[in-house]
Enzyme design. Structure first.
Site, PDB file in Angstrom:
ATOM      1  CE  LYS A  18     -14.770  29.062 -15.338  1.00  0.00           C
ATOM      2  NZ  LYS A  18     -13.703  30.074 -15.418  1.00  0.00           N
ATOM      3  CB  ALA A  41     -16.156  30.110  -8.982  1.00  0.00           C
ATOM      4  N   GLY A  42     -15.829  33.260  -9.510  1.00  0.00           N
ATOM      5  CA  GLY A  42     -16.603  34.488  -9.663  1.00  0.00           C
ATOM      6  C   GLY A  42     -17.064  34.534 -11.099  1.00  0.00           C
ATOM      7  CG  HIS A  43     -18.689  31.705 -12.812  1.00  0.00           C
ATOM      8  ND1 HIS A  43     -19.102  30.416 -12.996  1.00  0.00           N
ATOM      9  CD2 HIS A  43     -17.354  31.621 -12.592  1.00  0.00           C
ATOM     10  CE1 HIS A  43     -18.074  29.592 -12.884  1.00  0.00           C
ATOM     11  NE2 HIS A  43     -16.996  30.301 -12.630  1.00  0.00           N
ATOM     12  NE  ARG A 304      -6.265  37.870  -5.937  1.00  0.00           N
ATOM     13  CZ  ARG A 304      -5.869  36.608  -5.865  1.00  0.00           C
ATOM     14  NH1 ARG A 304      -4.639  36.317  -5.499  1.00  0.00           N
ATOM     15  NH2 ARG A 304      -6.684  35.617  -6.160  1.00  0.00           N
TER      16      ARG A 304
HETATM   17  P1  GDP Z   1     -15.688  33.285 -15.485  1.00  0.00           P
HETATM   18  O1  GDP Z   1     -15.103  33.168 -14.127  1.00  0.00           O
HETATM   19  O2  GDP Z   1     -15.061  32.335 -16.459  1.00  0.00           O
HETATM   20  O3  GDP Z   1     -17.181  33.193 -15.495  1.00  0.00           O
HETATM   21  O4  GDP Z   1     -15.309  34.746 -15.998  1.00  0.00           O
HETATM   22  P2  GDP Z   1     -15.438  36.114 -15.148  1.00  0.00           P
HETATM   23  O5  GDP Z   1     -16.867  36.482 -15.060  1.00  0.00           O
HETATM   24  O6  GDP Z   1     -14.659  36.018 -13.885  1.00  0.00           O
HETATM   25  O7  GDP Z   1     -14.619  37.088 -16.072  1.00  0.00           O
HETATM   26  C1  GDP Z   1     -15.005  37.368 -17.370  1.00  0.00           C
HETATM   27  C2  GDP Z   1     -15.276  38.862 -17.478  1.00  0.00           C
HETATM   28  O8  GDP Z   1     -15.423  39.219 -18.830  1.00  0.00           O
HETATM   29  C3  GDP Z   1     -16.558  39.312 -16.822  1.00  0.00           C
HETATM   30  O9  GDP Z   1     -16.408  40.614 -16.355  1.00  0.00           O
HETATM   31  C4  GDP Z   1     -17.586  39.260 -17.965  1.00  0.00           C
HETATM   32  O10 GDP Z   1     -18.662  40.141 -17.766  1.00  0.00           O
HETATM   33  C5  GDP Z   1     -16.734  39.715 -19.103  1.00  0.00           C
HETATM   34  N1  GDP Z   1     -17.041  39.167 -20.427  1.00  0.00           N
HETATM   35  C6  GDP Z   1     -17.435  37.926 -20.793  1.00  0.00           C
HETATM   36  N2  GDP Z   1     -17.459  37.801 -22.139  1.00  0.00           N
HETATM   37  C7  GDP Z   1     -17.051  39.000 -22.622  1.00  0.00           C
HETATM   38  C8  GDP Z   1     -16.819  39.498 -23.941  1.00  0.00           C
HETATM   39  O11 GDP Z   1     -16.971  38.812 -24.945  1.00  0.00           O
HETATM   40  N3  GDP Z   1     -16.391  40.786 -24.045  1.00  0.00           N
HETATM   41  C9  GDP Z   1     -16.177  41.572 -22.958  1.00  0.00           C
HETATM   42  N4  GDP Z   1     -15.760  42.814 -23.150  1.00  0.00           N
HETATM   43  N5  GDP Z   1     -16.378  41.139 -21.705  1.00  0.00           N
HETATM   44  C10 GDP Z   1     -16.800  39.869 -21.558  1.00  0.00           C
HETATM   45  P1  IMO Z   2     -13.433  31.267 -11.930  1.00  0.00           P
HETATM   46  O1  IMO Z   2     -14.423  30.146 -11.772  1.00  0.00           O
HETATM   47  C1  IMO Z   2      -9.341  32.667 -11.594  1.00  0.00           C
HETATM   48  C2  IMO Z   2      -6.889  30.921  -8.410  1.00  0.00           C
HETATM   49  C3  IMO Z   2      -6.449  31.846  -7.304  1.00  0.00           C
HETATM   50  C4  IMO Z   2      -5.125  31.213  -6.957  1.00  0.00           C
HETATM   51  C5  IMO Z   2      -5.411  29.728  -7.100  1.00  0.00           C
HETATM   52  C6  IMO Z   2      -5.779  29.023  -5.809  1.00  0.00           C
HETATM   53  O2  IMO Z   2     -13.995  32.613 -11.671  1.00  0.00           O
HETATM   54  O3  IMO Z   2     -12.706  31.160 -13.218  1.00  0.00           O
HETATM   55  P2  IMO Z   2      -7.981  29.000  -4.314  1.00  0.00           P
HETATM   56  O4  IMO Z   2      -8.713  30.120  -3.627  1.00  0.00           O
HETATM   57  O5  IMO Z   2      -8.810  28.248  -5.280  1.00  0.00           O
HETATM   58  O6  IMO Z   2      -7.278  28.104  -3.336  1.00  0.00           O
HETATM   59  O7  IMO Z   2      -6.805  29.746  -5.144  1.00  0.00           O
HETATM   60  O8  IMO Z   2      -6.492  29.619  -8.006  1.00  0.00           O
HETATM   61  N1  IMO Z   2      -8.361  30.871  -8.663  1.00  0.00           N
HETATM   62  C7  IMO Z   2      -8.959  31.461  -9.702  1.00  0.00           C
HETATM   63  N2  IMO Z   2      -8.461  32.252 -10.678  1.00  0.00           N
HETATM   64  N3  IMO Z   2     -10.645  32.326 -11.617  1.00  0.00           N
HETATM   65  C8  IMO Z   2     -11.144  31.507 -10.665  1.00  0.00           C
HETATM   66  O9  IMO Z   2     -12.395  31.022 -10.721  1.00  0.00           O
HETATM   67  C9  IMO Z   2     -10.308  31.071  -9.630  1.00  0.00           C
HETATM   68  N4  IMO Z   2     -10.480  30.299  -8.537  1.00  0.00           N
HETATM   69  C10 IMO Z   2      -9.279  30.177  -7.967  1.00  0.00           C
HETATM   70  O10 IMO Z   2      -6.325  33.169  -7.757  1.00  0.00           O
HETATM   71  O11 IMO Z   2      -4.171  31.562  -7.916  1.00  0.00           O
HETATM   72 MG    MG Z   3     -14.177  34.369 -12.685  1.00  0.00          MG
END
Ligand code: GDP
Ligand code: IMO
Ligand code: MG
Length: 429
Positions: A18, A41-43, A304
């Site tokens: 996202k 969240a971790g984006h 994790r």
């Molecule tokens: P979010 O929480 O939905 O924003 O997603 P995260 O950032 O937690 O996890 C997505 C991971 O995939 C991150 O490490 C991004 O840098 C990576 N990512 C996003 N789009 C792509 C893609 O199309 N290809 C690859 N290889 N990595 C991607």
């Molecule tokens: P983004 O925005 C993936 C999961 C946790 C756990 C459950 C409850 O990066 O997609 P919490 O700390 O919210 O009470 O945990 O929800 N969880 C996520 N898993 N991406 C996330 O955010 C999450 N935020 C919470 O791992 O299973």
């Molecule tokens: Mg994330």
């Protein structure tokens, strides 16, 4: 009314990419609004070849013309936010626009402490939370004992509320047999120091976003987590404590319910989950390890290892129904390159009948049969592909099959973590 608002929704269990897609679309935005969750969240976003992990800050923060909003539905870890702002400044991003809702609730260190302790007490039945205090902070909000951002600026009220809360929390800590007490004086002093650092950002964000939409500004709503982690529509109790759905946006931002005109679902090309709970298409073999390593499937917030599974079309159809998703963006397609075969779960069956969501009861879960399609994989590296036509035949077939069984048009697909590795098939806005 011709609106320019677009919701970005995670369709699975979070981590669909996202942040990357929001950052990509934000180049054309006026506002990016985080509306729920907190620093669970971790984006991840790549800017100037450097990877940033945003937890609270919206993914439009790197554009100086974009107003980034933490809306009323977000729970704000005061000290976490300050750390994130400092990191941004250390990386020479000083010119950004941020506003924080006066109504948003604050996450304090005691919420994190309690989150961790409750998880420990649940032992093998733990949720696997991020331990960021999200559940306890939303619990306080619903119990009407929470402290809002605006309350930080009223000394008398803040002291009283904080003292009341600390009495309750210390009693809970004692029940949990923890030899630890929250100290009012030191926490209060830290809050006073911290509030000065966010004072200028605090606004009535509901009014600002409402006015912006009326002026036809381009507004992105950036979801955190994913539909299956929704408190109401997810895999309860293994969910988060807020609603990451499009329907929650009006309430969590303070705008009318007809102010969102497009809903973009972010869909990982396979499925992942971090934390405990049902995962019907999960795999634990060598293919899973290969995907985990290639996709760097380790939590952005907690580090994790994420659980891995095949693409599950039932989940995406469910997400479409709950959110009114109008288009989808497929991410991490490149991660599947090199596999001999790829599988897509197209249906769940219970007693021979197709069902349209994950059964709620464990006794039924155990009886679900999953119908898979097996497709040929592709060996080519696709990370430099610039159009659908340039994809290998089998990758094209994979996307077409996803589109068919998800019953939603693919607007974009993504072949790498960088913004320029996003290929637009249909115009989104
Ligand atoms: P979010 O929480 O939905 O924003 O997603 P995260 O950032 O937690 O996890 C997505 C991971 O995939 C991150 O490490 C991004 O840098 C990576 N990512 C996003 N789009 C792509 C893609 O199309 N290809 C690859 N290889 N990595 C991607
Ligand atoms: P983004 O925005 C993936 C999961 C946790 C756990 C459950 C409850 O990066 O997609 P919490 O700390 O919210 O009470 O945990 O929800 N969880 C996520 N898993 N991406 C996330 O955010 C999450 N935020 C919470 O791992 O299973
Ligand atoms: Mg994330």
């Amino acid at each position: 009314m011709n609106l320019n608002s677009l919701a970005i929704i995670g369709t699975q269990w979070g981590d669909e990419g996202k942040g990357k897609i929001t950052n990509f679309l934000a180049r054309k935005a006026d506002f990016v609004v985080r509306y729920q969750g907190g620093n669970n969240a971790g984006h991840s976003i790549i800017v100037n070849n450097k990877k940033f992990s945003l937890h609270l800050l919206p993914s439009g923060i790197f554009y100086k013309n974009v107003t980034n909003v933490l809306a009323n539905g977000v729970v704000v870890d005061l000290f976490g936010l300050i750390d994130e702002l400092e990191k941004l400044k250390q990386n020479n991003f000083n010119d950004f626009k941020l506003i924080i809702s006066d109504r948003a609730h604050v996450v304090f260190p005691y919420h994190k402490e309690i989150d961790g302790l409750l998880e420990k007490a649940k032992a093998k039945d733990s949720i696997g939370t991020t331990k960021q205090g999200i559940g306890p902070a939303y619990t306080d909000k619903a119990s009407r004992i929470g402290i809002r951002i605006i309350d930080l600026f009223d000394d008398k009220y803040l002291k009283q509320r904080l003292q009341e809360n600390i009495i309750l929390k210390n009693a809970l800590l004692k029940t949990l047999k923890i030899d630890y007490e929250i100290n009012f004086t030191s926490l209060y002093a830290k809050i006073i120091e911290a509030r000065a650092k966010i004072k200028d950002y605090v606004k009535d964000t509901a009014k600002i976003v409402y006015d912006a939409i009326n002026l036809n500004k381009r507004v992105l709503f950036e979801g955190a987590q994913g539909v299956l982690l929704c408190l109401d529509h997810g895999t309860y109790p293994f969910v988060t404590s807020s609603s990451p759905t499009a329907s929650s946006i009006p309430l969590n931002v303070g705008i009318p319910c007809n102010y969102i005109n497009e809903v973009l679902g972010i869909v990982k090309a396979y499925t992942t989950r971090v934390g405990n709970g049902v995962f019907l298409t999960e795999i634990n073999d060598q293919i899973a390890s290969k995907i985990r390593i290639k996709g760097n499937e380790f939590g952005t917030t907690t580090g994790r290892a994420r659980r891995i599974g095949w693409f599950d079309a039932t989940l995406i159809r469910y997400a479409k129904r709950i959110n009114g998703i109008t288009k989808i963006s497929i991410t991490l397609l490149d991660v599947l390159s090199g596999l001999d075969q790829v599988k897509i779960a197209i249906n769940y069956r219970l007693d021979g009948k197709i069902i349209d969501s994950i059964p709620l009861l464990a006794k039924n879960l155990a009886r679900v049969e999953i119908e898979y399609l097996t497709l040929k994989g592709w060996k080519e590296d696709i990370s430099n592909v610039k159009s659908f036509d340039q994809l290998p035949l089998n990758a094209k077939q994979y996307l077409k099959t996803i589109e068919k069984y998800s019953e939603i048009k693919i607007a974009q697909f993504s072949v790498g973590p960088k913004a320029e590795q996003t290929i637009e098939v249909l115009k989104i806005w």
